[in-house]
Design an enzyme around this catalytic site. Structure first.
Site, PDB file in Angstrom:
ATOM      1  N   SER A  99      79.959  34.455  71.027  1.00 33.77           N
ATOM      2  CA  SER A  99      80.532  33.123  70.969  1.00 33.77           C
ATOM      3  C   SER A  99      79.867  32.219  72.008  1.00 33.77           C
ATOM      4  CB  SER A  99      82.050  33.216  71.138  1.00 33.77           C
ATOM      5  OG  SER A  99      82.680  32.025  70.756  1.00 33.77           O
ATOM      6  N   ASP A 222      84.714  35.794  60.171  1.00 34.58           N
ATOM      7  CA  ASP A 222      84.727  34.900  61.331  1.00 34.58           C
ATOM      8  C   ASP A 222      84.892  33.462  60.862  1.00 34.58           C
ATOM      9  OD1 ASP A 222      84.302  33.519  63.706  1.00 34.58           O
ATOM     10  OD2 ASP A 222      82.543  34.712  64.280  1.00 34.58           O
ATOM     11  N   HIS A 250      86.324  36.812  64.389  1.00 32.81           N
ATOM     12  CA  HIS A 250      85.542  36.341  65.532  1.00 32.81           C
ATOM     13  C   HIS A 250      85.544  37.345  66.683  1.00 32.81           C
ATOM     14  CE1 HIS A 250      83.423  33.181  67.654  1.00 32.81           C
ATOM     15  NE2 HIS A 250      84.282  33.213  68.648  1.00 32.81           N
TER      16      HIS A 250
END
Length: 279
Positions: A99, A222, A250
């Site tokens: 991320s 995700d 995610h």
């Protein structure tokens, strides 16, 4: 836990495997609001067992690193990582991000390619979607206003945004996640700034200049950085490869750690040119 002062701030880090022969160093970079301890349960032991020296750090904004009350930018986060690599003398280093940590790694590959041997970019993209930018900016605004939403509500929203359907339809698994997310507490000014930083502008054209070998890992469900965004990022970076891990959201590195760890070790051990690209 170790501390170092770099770029005028204190950075917290852990160095697993220092002094054990010539183990290749791997630096793990977390996502928005996450402490370095998120790696400890699954990725650190797997990478150590595979023979790597594993370094984790708390990004600026996450205590016990400085909380970033005065604000910071992606360039500051990149400079912090570069300074830690130089401080430890581990360049060129393998870097794994997830991320926001992937965003940092992508920008580091542009700004300081000599510090990197290769990079794994999980839950990554070259640009945030409009809805993701809205969500990040709105959550940052709530923190700035001091708005206290019920922790149970925040936990449920984060679970729905970050977990895959296999987890969310299993009440026992979901209960564990909700307990963990509810206990995470109220976000401070550092997390607010990280949220704003994590709303990527369109960097896909810039990433065509990356020369560091990169492997992009997406997670099937995700919502933040969907596989299509990961494939777009991999297509932008010359020679980059891509793989999608099925069945998770995610937080895929925590939802399906066995598959993720196999993929990490496969790439980190292999010659980058030999890594196959799959959808």
């Amino acid at each position: 836990m170790l501390m170092t002062t770099q770029n005028g701030i204190r950075l917290s880090y852990h160095d697993h495997g220092h002094g054990h022969g010539h183990a290749s160093p791997v630096l793990l970079l977390t996502g928005t609001g996450a402490p370095s301890s998120v790696w400890d349960l699954h990725q650190v032991p797997a990478l150590r067992a595979a023979g790597f020296r594993v370094i984790t750090m708390d990004n600026r904004g996450i205590p016990p690193s400085d909380d970033g009350t005065d604000g910071f930018t992606i360039d500051d986060l990149v400079a912090d990582v570069a300074a830690l690599i130089e401080h430890l003398g581990v360049a060129p280093c393998r870097v794994v991000g997830t991320s926001m940590g992937s965003y940092i790694a992508q920008e580091l590959a542009l700004a300081r390619p000599e510090l990197l041997d290769s990079a794994v970019l999980m839950a990554a993209c070259g640009r945030s979607s409009l809805v993701q930018r809205f969500l990040a900016e709105a959550e940052a605004e709530l923190i700035e206003r001091g708005t206290e939403l019920p922790h149970r509500y925040l936990a449920a929203v984060r679970a729905m945004c970050n977990l895959g359907p296999a987890t969310l339809t299993d009440d026992d698994l979901t209960a564990d996640w909700l307990d963990l997310l509810e206990a995470s507490g109220t976000a401070g000014p550092g997390v607010r700034t990280q949220l704003l930083v994590s709303a990527l502008p369109d960097r896909t054209q810039a990433y065509r200049a990356i020369k560091v070998p990169c492997h992009v890992i997406s997670f099937e469900h995700d919502l933040v950085a969907p596989p299509a965004a990961g494939r777009e990022l991999a297509a932008a970076i010359p020679g980059a490869t891509h793989r999608t891990i099925p069945g998770c959201g995610h937080f895929g590195y925590l939802e399906n750690p066995e598959a993720v760890n196999r993929e990490l070790i496969r790439f980190l051990r292999a010659e980058p040119a030999r890594c196959e690209e799959t959808a």
